[in-house]
Write an enzyme that holds these catalytic residues in place. Structure first.
Site, PDB file in Angstrom:
ATOM      1  N   GLY A 150       0.887  -1.330   0.078  1.00  0.00           N
ATOM      2  CA  GLY A 150       0.086   0.158   0.008  1.00  0.00           C
ATOM      3  C   GLY A 150       0.657   1.100  -0.003  1.00  0.00           C
ATOM      4  CB  CYS A 151       1.539   3.713   2.543  1.00  0.00           C
ATOM      5  SG  CYS A 151       0.023   4.052   3.410  1.00  0.00           S
ATOM      6  CB  VAL A 152       6.000   0.722   1.420  1.00  0.00           C
ATOM      7  CG1 VAL A 152       7.450   0.413   0.857  1.00  0.00           C
ATOM      8  CG2 VAL A 152       6.000   0.495   2.783  1.00  0.00           C
TER       9      VAL A 152
END
Length: 214
Positions: A150-152
């Site tokens: 997701g965010c990475v």
């Protein structure tokens, strides 16, 4: 016989960008929401990544490498979460005063570290991160954090799109499940960043520290 992903990608998606001249560390959303058993966001893989990041952060501090943190937090109304918070309703719990939004003490920011609040997956989207990195002359971003898929990943894509080199220490990112975690590490390494063993990244930081001390 089914072709392996490594063979399929070889010669097309297997280049390395390497290190630039001035790195910074970006710690993405290592908050209690992901490391507290019983939390709906809890992920054992993130707990392991937090623990693996302690020594790397120590090495970065010893080398004088800037460290920037992000955490996700919303207005109690949820308005600033937009469709993302509607797609993932549990995010609406991440509001001021809620322990789940705070960064895990094992990798807590120091007073000199910058903490950026974000509302969407990428640490660049709607924040001052790109301007901060540019003004500091930083050309390489070491990405730690969660979640890998997701965010990475979103941040890794925006890292290269903003003209910065991305380094992802494999053991220092985590996810809910090994499947998305492994697949996204493979794909990030192929297209957007260099995924390296944690020890290789620490060795590079220690080399910077020795250069600084000389």
């Amino acid at each position: 016989m089914t072709e392996s992903r490594e063979t399929n990608y070889a010669g097309v998606f297997d280049n390395r960008l390497g290190w630039g001249r001035k790195p910074a560390v970006l710690v993405i959303d290592f908050t209690y929401g992901y490391t507290t058993p019983g939390s709906p966001l809890y992920a054992e893989g993130v707990v392991k990544a937090v623990e693996a990041s302690v020594d790397l952060l120590d090495a970065a501090r010893a080398a004088g490498v800037p460290i920037i943190y992000t955490k996700v937090m919303y207005h109690p109304s949820g308005m600033d979460g937009g469709l993302f918070a509607q797609k993932v309703p549990v995010l609406q719990r991440l509001v001021p005063g809620e322990r789940l939004v705070e960064i895990d003490d094992r990798v807590a920011p120091h007073p000199e570290d910058l903490v950026i609040v974000k509302n969407y997956p990428s640490a660049f989207f709607g924040t001052s991160l790109a301007a901060t990195l540019t003004s500091e002359g930083i050309d390489t971003l070491i990405l730690l954090g969660c979640s890998t898929s997701g965010c990475v990943r979103a941040t890794a894509i925006d890292t290269i799109q903003h003209g910065f080199r991305g380094i992802v220490p494999r053991e220092c990112v985590g996810d809910r499940h090994d499947g998305p975690h492994d697949a996204n590490l493979f794909d990030m390494n192929a297209k957007y960043a260099d995924v390296l063993p944690r020890e290789e990244v620490i060795a590079h930081l220690k080399g910077l520290a020795r250069t600084k001390a000389a």
